[in-house]
Design an enzyme around this catalytic site. Structure first.
Site, PDB file in Angstrom:
ATOM      1  N   GLU A 129       0.808  -1.240  -0.023  1.00  0.00           N
ATOM      2  CA  GLU A 129      -0.111   0.071   0.109  1.00  0.00           C
ATOM      3  C   GLU A 129       0.803   1.195   0.089  1.00  0.00           C
ATOM      4  O   GLU A 129       2.203   1.254   0.182  1.00  0.00           O
ATOM      5  CB  GLU A 129      -1.013   0.005   1.126  1.00  0.00           C
ATOM      6  CG  GLU A 129      -1.798  -1.303   1.068  1.00  0.00           C
ATOM      7  CD  GLU A 129      -2.927  -1.294   2.313  1.00  0.00           C
ATOM      8  OE1 GLU A 129      -2.816  -0.172   3.448  1.00  0.00           O
ATOM      9  OE2 GLU A 129      -3.734  -2.142   2.324  1.00  0.00           O
ATOM     10  N   GLU A 374       9.383  -6.856  -4.376  1.00  0.00           N
ATOM     11  CA  GLU A 374       9.341  -7.910  -3.705  1.00  0.00           C
ATOM     12  C   GLU A 374      10.260  -7.843  -2.469  1.00  0.00           C
ATOM     13  O   GLU A 374      11.006  -8.959  -2.325  1.00  0.00           O
ATOM     14  CB  GLU A 374       9.264  -9.232  -4.358  1.00  0.00           C
ATOM     15  CG  GLU A 374       8.091  -9.432  -5.525  1.00  0.00           C
ATOM     16  CD  GLU A 374       7.959 -10.780  -5.909  1.00  0.00           C
ATOM     17  OE1 GLU A 374       8.315 -11.724  -5.405  1.00  0.00           O
ATOM     18  OE2 GLU A 374       7.512 -10.825  -7.130  1.00  0.00           O
TER      19      GLU A 374
END
Length: 392
Positions: A129, A374
């Site tokens: 987010e 990631e």
């Protein structure tokens, strides 16, 4: 240059040859223009999906390829070496399928996985987010429970509100693997759950893609959930256990990023070696000058070491042994290697390397994002350091 591969079966060798052929015929001719036009190559994903490459590490009984990670990752490397948008896309799709495959019930696997792995569908992974990237447990997207009979199905369900940022395939995916808070605000990692949400769900929408310095053909967008109804049966794993699912998925996903980084680095090395053979200065090829030949030697050594590191981590995973720290090492080393090697490739090519006429500058721009996605490489160092101290 031809890369020596060690593959466990003749079937795996045929699979890798198929990936190499598709990369050369379908990806290489389109990569440069695709990145210039920022057009997402959805048809390419259908092509590789129909060839059986979108579900390689998952069981055949659900429509997957039944291949070990050692084989799957080398396919990612081959595709990424020709077009990172596709290699990274394969890795992200595999990541999005992981929660259902590893944590779903048998009923969920039988219902969902054939469509997810069959080649026509493409997934996205919704964890980050705007305010919670590296600190993923601080996410605020909320999934509020709905009483039975009042929700999207008779068993009740959830209503999801919030937004996810930096989502690869945002707006083009067919399904979203979503992590949302089901516990009270401030409940931390223990209040997060995982959900499978189809792209067709009412209230789900994506913003226009971000304008990025590279990977322009791979859309990265904010995905919004505006009172999206999610059935109770779409929750993957126990309520409040989603953060465990997310971390397990990322351990495997980091290996996909490492393999993609090696593909990019190998492509840059090949370009630099070919240029060093052909470019002549002072009456001889520039590769004969020690300053260039030593640079190429270092590049080749780093690429080979990065490949062996991700393969070693993959073999640990395939053997059912702990591999998370080794995956962090592979992601860290391979992506740092890609950044160094692509930068050095531009240097070897000189002025030509700085122009868009050759792919060196594109590879350099693409390598940068692999140090971020990631889990930034600073987070990988944190993971590795903690594990060292824990062992001590």
């Amino acid at each position: 240059m031809a890369v020596e591969r060690r593959l466990p079966t003749p079937e795996a060798a045929e699979l890798l040859e198929l990936a190499r052929e598709l990369a050369e015929k379908e990806l290489r001719p389109r990569a440069a223009e695709g990145e210039r036009s920022a057009a997402f190559p959805r048809d390419v994903f259908r092509t590789i999906g129909r060839a059986g490459l979108l579900g390689l590490p998952y069981p055949e009984r659900y429509g997957g390829g039944g291949q070990p990670y050692e084989v799957y990752l080398q396919v990612v490397e081959e595709l990424a070496g020709e077009w990172l948008t596709v290699g990274l896309g394969l890795s992200v799709h595999t990541l999005a399928c992981f929660p259902v495959a590893e944590f779903g019930t048998e009923e969920q696997r039988a219902e969902l996985l054939p469509g997810m792995l069959g080649g026509e569908s493409l997934g996205a992974y919704c964890l980050s987010e705007a305010h919670s990237g590296s600190d993923a447990a601080a996410l605020s997207t909320r999934a509020e429970a709905v009483a039975p009979g009042a929700g999207p199905d008779a068993a009740g369900g959830y209503r999801v509100r919030g937004a996810k940022s930096w989502i690869t395939h945002g707006g083009v995916a067919d399904f979203y693997t979503l992590f949302a808070r089901t516990g009270e605000p401030g409940s931390g990692a223990g209040g997060i759950s995982c959900f499978h949400v189809p792209a067709s769900a009412a209230g789900l929408a994506a913003d226009p893609p971000e304008h990025k310095m590279g990977l322009n053909a791979s859309p990265t967008a904010v995905v919004r959930f505006d009172d999206v109804a999610v059935p109770a049966g779409a929750r993957i794993g126990a309520e409040g256990r989603g953060f465990t699912v997310a971390l397990a998925a990322l351990d495997s996903g980091r290996l996909g990023i490492a393999a993609g980084a090696v593909g990019v680095a190998q492509a840059a090395l090949d370009l630099a070696v070919e240029h060093a053979r052909q470019r002549r200065q002072f009456g001889r090829p520039i590769g004969e000058f020690q300053g260039v030949s030593f640079l190429l030697a270092d590049m080749a050594t780093q690429v080979a070491a990065a490949r062996e590191l991700y393969l070693a981590a993959a073999r640990l995973r395939d053997a059912g042994r702990p591999f998370g720290t080794r995956a962090a090492m592979a992601k860290l080393f391979a992506t740092d290697t890609a950044m160094r090697v692509t930068t050095d490739a531009v240097q070897v090519l000189g002025g030509s390397g700085y122009t868009a006429d050759l792919p060196a500058e594109r590879l350099m721009r693409e390598a940068k994002v692999l140090q971020i996605v990631e889990g930034t490489n600073q987070i990988q160092r944190l993971v590795i350091g903690r594990d060292l101290l824990r062992q001590g």
